[in-house]
Each structure stands twice: as structure tokens, then as C-alpha cells.
Design an enzyme around this catalytic site. Sequence first.
Site, PDB file in Angstrom:
ATOM      1  N   HIS A   1      -4.332  -2.265  -6.020  1.00 57.75           N
ATOM      2  CA  HIS A   1      -3.830  -0.552  -6.605  1.00 57.75           C
ATOM      3  C   HIS A   1      -4.586   0.588  -7.094  1.00 57.75           C
ATOM      4  O   HIS A   1      -5.990  -0.182  -7.750  1.00 57.75           O
ATOM      5  CB  HIS A   1      -2.617  -1.323  -7.776  1.00 57.75           C
ATOM      6  CG  HIS A   1      -1.446  -2.687  -7.337  1.00 57.75           C
ATOM      7  ND1 HIS A   1      -1.218  -3.451  -7.756  1.00 57.75           N
ATOM      8  CD2 HIS A   1      -0.920  -2.680  -6.316  1.00 57.75           C
ATOM      9  CE1 HIS A   1      -0.381  -3.312  -7.482  1.00 57.75           C
ATOM     10  NE2 HIS A   1       0.005  -3.410  -6.267  1.00 57.75           N
TER      11      HIS A   1
ATOM     12  N   ASP B   1       0.645  -1.315  -0.011  1.00 58.71           N
ATOM     13  CA  ASP B   1      -0.198  -0.240   0.067  1.00 58.71           C
ATOM     14  C   ASP B   1       0.791   0.733  -0.142  1.00 58.71           C
ATOM     15  O   ASP B   1       0.340   2.532   0.432  1.00 58.71           O
ATOM     16  CB  ASP B   1      -0.763   0.114   1.151  1.00 58.71           C
ATOM     17  CG  ASP B   1      -1.661  -1.554   1.347  1.00 58.71           C
ATOM     18  OD1 ASP B   1      -2.867  -1.040   0.270  1.00 58.71           O
ATOM     19  OD2 ASP B   1      -1.701  -2.021   1.933  1.00 58.71           O
TER      20      ASP B   1
HETATM   21  P1  IMP Z   1      -2.250 -12.354   1.629  1.00 62.52           P
HETATM   22  O1  IMP Z   1      -1.606 -12.510   0.558  1.00 62.52           O
HETATM   23  O2  IMP Z   1      -3.681 -12.982   1.702  1.00 62.52           O
HETATM   24  O3  IMP Z   1      -2.447 -14.563   1.710  1.00 62.52           O
HETATM   25  O4  IMP Z   1      -2.104 -11.898   3.034  1.00 62.52           O
HETATM   26  C1  IMP Z   1      -0.404 -12.312   3.885  1.00 62.52           C
HETATM   27  C2  IMP Z   1      -0.342 -11.113   4.273  1.00 62.52           C
HETATM   28  O5  IMP Z   1      -0.319 -10.188   3.697  1.00 62.52           O
HETATM   29  C3  IMP Z   1      -1.441 -10.253   5.434  1.00 62.52           C
HETATM   30  O6  IMP Z   1      -1.587  -9.137   6.812  1.00 62.52           O
HETATM   31  C4  IMP Z   1      -2.349  -9.310   4.113  1.00 62.52           C
HETATM   32  O7  IMP Z   1      -2.912  -8.056   4.700  1.00 62.52           O
HETATM   33  C5  IMP Z   1      -0.622  -8.718   3.537  1.00 62.52           C
HETATM   34  N1  IMP Z   1      -1.255  -8.065   1.983  1.00 62.52           N
HETATM   35  C6  IMP Z   1      -1.890  -9.059   1.113  1.00 62.52           C
HETATM   36  N2  IMP Z   1      -1.561  -8.035   0.126  1.00 62.52           N
HETATM   37  C7  IMP Z   1      -1.528  -7.118   0.865  1.00 62.52           C
HETATM   38  C8  IMP Z   1      -1.106  -6.217  -0.569  1.00 62.52           C
HETATM   39  O8  IMP Z   1      -2.043  -6.149  -1.822  1.00 62.52           O
HETATM   40  N3  IMP Z   1      -0.985  -4.642   0.436  1.00 62.52           N
HETATM   41  C9  IMP Z   1      -0.517  -4.555   1.839  1.00 62.52           C
HETATM   42  N4  IMP Z   1      -0.707  -5.660   2.435  1.00 62.52           N
HETATM   43  C10 IMP Z   1      -1.451  -7.415   1.914  1.00 62.52           C
END
Ligand code: IMP
Length: 466
Positions: free
Chosen positions: A44, A16
Site C-alpha cells: 500500500h 492495487d
Molecule cells: P499471494 O497473495 O502472494 O499468494 O499471491 C496470489 C495472487 O494475488 C498473485 O497473483 C499476486 O500477484 C496477487 N496479489 C497478492 N497481493 C496483492 C496485492 O496487494 N495487489 C495485487 N495483487 C496481489
Amino acid sequence: MPKGYSDVLIGLQYGDEGKAKVIDLLAKDYDIVARFNGGANAGHSIETDQGSISLNQVPSSIFQTHTLLYIGSGCVVNLEKLQKEVEKISAMKIEMKDRLFISDQAPVIQPHHILMDELMGGEIGTTKNGIGPAYSDKALRMEGKRLLTIKLGDLLDDPKTFFAQMKNNFIETLNKHDLPARDCELTLQHMQTALDFITPFVQRDTLWLQKKVAKGAKVLFEGAQSVMLDVTKGCVPFVTSSSTVAGAAYVGGDLSPNYHRKTIGVAKAIMSRVGFGPFASEFGGLESENYCMEEGGNSHNRDYEERTYDTTAYLQSENPFEVGIALRMLGREYGTVTRRPRRVGMLDLVQLTHAIRGNGVDLLFLTKCDLLQDFNKTKDGTIPLVTGYKLNDEKIDYVPGSNVSYRKVEPVVEKRDCFTLDTTITEWEKLPPPLLTLLTEIEKKAKCKFLGIGTGPQRDGFVLKG
Ligand code: IMP
């Protein structure tokens, strides 16, 4: 000798950072923008004249209509969500035909992946998109005779067999977790429709990108998530399940590394993090982590905070946790879709320098610098920065590799003068002196030059160093 080249753009913190806006800005100099990791977990957002658009799987250069868009084999594809995304983009009169290409080696997100993420992702705070289960099945490959991972190409070649396999995987997962029988027929039907829709975009030539670059194409790789969420280098287990670091572009992006030219890193002036896990510079520390993540982040969402807190009073608070709430509200640091609060923290120069060194970042872009002005309204009116780490009373200049150690780190906080920014400024030299001093300090400490900074949410809200 290579004819074209590739640059890699990655997030340097916890996601982010505003990478999409930087890609949108830089894409004019490239022919292809390519994703190499992640899937629909990425959010995004780009502000446009027609409002804000949020992209999940399609690369962020959609408005630079000369660019081709590539989703590499290192990504995991949610067919239904991809169909909806392409339809949303097409509705903005942006043509995707002959522009979007998807590697047929990318694994497909299956219904049991989403189910498993819903069952097990809570402790990490995942986005529930099935990302972890899909990547783990890719590594596991089979269980007995049962195929766990299914590539897009396999599904296209033999949909009957592989959709039956998906159904089987779903039933086996229900059984394994003692869950009542449940049908996934409708989901599979939707997936079939989405597959038909996506088929023209699937690229069967596994050397497609390689050939394009050999003929002179310039590629910008767009990292999703960020280096602190890398499955190996991040704060495991509080990470995503893909490789997010710069080098991963040359695995998941389907290009050989001899085309690499430079690495661009994007960081945010006031940091944020979603999900659980260490965050050394967090305003309010553990109190903020627990508060933000209560009920999976849903208890204290944007709507709750907006009707509950007064930002002016909270900025003046002596309690960093309350200052953090005010900064989150003023910076609109909430999940774009979920409205979940993002944990917010001071710019951490140790973490930033670590990420820059570890990824060989050549150029840095610091987004949302305008928001540093909010510190004018805090009790002492200065910008707090993390400038050092102490672990067991010893100074360290790296991010510890173990979560336990990272939780024990004591950040050294220093204060810098705040400033007022005229957001119409377009020249670097005309930025306010305290901001220029801060940016120079960052360059010296991180041994990395600035490409530019973000000065506002609008598409042209940036100043380049030139
Ligand atoms: P997952 O990628 O859905 O398995 O989530 C794993 C960790 O990565 C969690 O803490 C999510 O909040 C974080 N996360 C996944 N994608 C993003 C993103 O695009 N931005 C910020 N955090 C992310």
C-alpha cells in the site's frame, strides 16, 4: 445497542486500486483502522512530502496520528518484515507505541511457508511471501503430531517449544521435497529478535476491538488484495489465500457484525492485475498476460519497458497489446518493490457491478481518473469500456464462477468521449462534462453512489462528490 460502528473498505478489482490513499483521506473520521486479511503480500503506497512510503502489514492511516492501528486475527504476520516496517515508520517520527495493536491469534509466517511459496507459487504468480502455505497450514492444523500453524500468542507463551517446532517444520518440508539439507537457524534468530521487538504491540485481550467499539470507537476496516482475488469468490486458483470480501472483515477483524454501518468500494479507472488468471478487459488479452508474466514478471519489468518503448508511438498503435504497454508506462503500473509489470485493462463495468452487488457496496471511489486522459492520444481518441459480457453467445450480467468459463467470456466494448482534466478542480460539478457523464453512467449501472474520484498521485489528488 452498539455505541460505535464500523465501515469496511475493500478493493473491487484485482488489487492495487489505490486503497491506501483513500484510507489516508477517510481516516480522519475514524478512531481505529484495522486490517482483517492478508499479510506482507499487500503493498500500500502513499505519496507524502517526504516521498512515497509503501506499507505491507501496518494499516494505511499512519499519517492520521489520532487513529489506532489494528492487525486482526485473519492476517498472517511476518515478524521480521513487520519489525522493519515499524522501524521505517518510526524513522519518519511517527510514534507506533500504544498505537499499533496486533491480535495474538494471528498465525506467524514460518520459514517453511516462504520456502514452499518459492517452490510452488510460480504457476499462480504469488508474491512469494508464504501467504498461501501459511493459510493452508492454518486450515490443516497438524500433520500427525507435528503442529503446522503457530499463532503469535503461542509463540509468546512458549518461544522455546514453538521455535523448535518451526525448525522441525522447515526440515520436514526440505525432506518432503527432496531438497538438500539447509539451515534455518539464522532466520529463526532474526525472528526471535523481531518477536522481542513486536511483543509490546501484541494484544492479548481477544475482545480488544469489540470492547473499544462497544465504548463508541469508530472503526474503518481496510481490506488487502481485492474481491477478485478472494480465495472462494475469485478466479481460483489465481487468487490470494485469504478472504478479501467485505463480510470477511467480521471474521478476521475480530468484531461482531452488528456494528456494520456501510461498505466502501475502491476501483481503478484503468484496471490492472498482477499474476496469472482471467482478465476479461485486458489490453492485448493472452499476449499481454504471457508477456507480463514471463520469468515470473521479471523479463519485462519497468526498467526494460522504459528503455525499450516510446509511449507516444505505442498509444497510436492499432494493436491493443501495444496500447496497453503505453498505458502501463504512463500509469506507472508496476510492482512497487518488484518493478514487475501489471497487466492493464479497460474499466470493466460488468465486473465492477458484480463486485458492488456481491459485497453490498454503498459508496464507490474511482481512483486514477486523470489517467483516462491518455486515451486522448490514442488513434480514435475515445475511452473504451466493457459494458457487457457474452458467454457461449448469451448475454450474462455476472462474473462466471469457473475459470474456464471466465476465459471464454467475450467482452462487449463501447467507446465514450474523452476529456481534459484541470487537476486543480475540487468541486464535483466542475469536472469536465464527458467525465461526469461517464461517472453517472457507472452510478446507474452499478446502482451505487460515488464518494469521490482520484485525480492525481499526490495526497490531495481527489474530488469528493459531497
Ligand atoms: P499471494 O497473495 O502472494 O499468494 O499471491 C496470489 C495472487 O494475488 C498473485 O497473483 C499476486 O500477484 C496477487 N496479489 C497478492 N497481493 C496483492 C496485492 O496487494 N495487489 C495485487 N495483487 C496481489
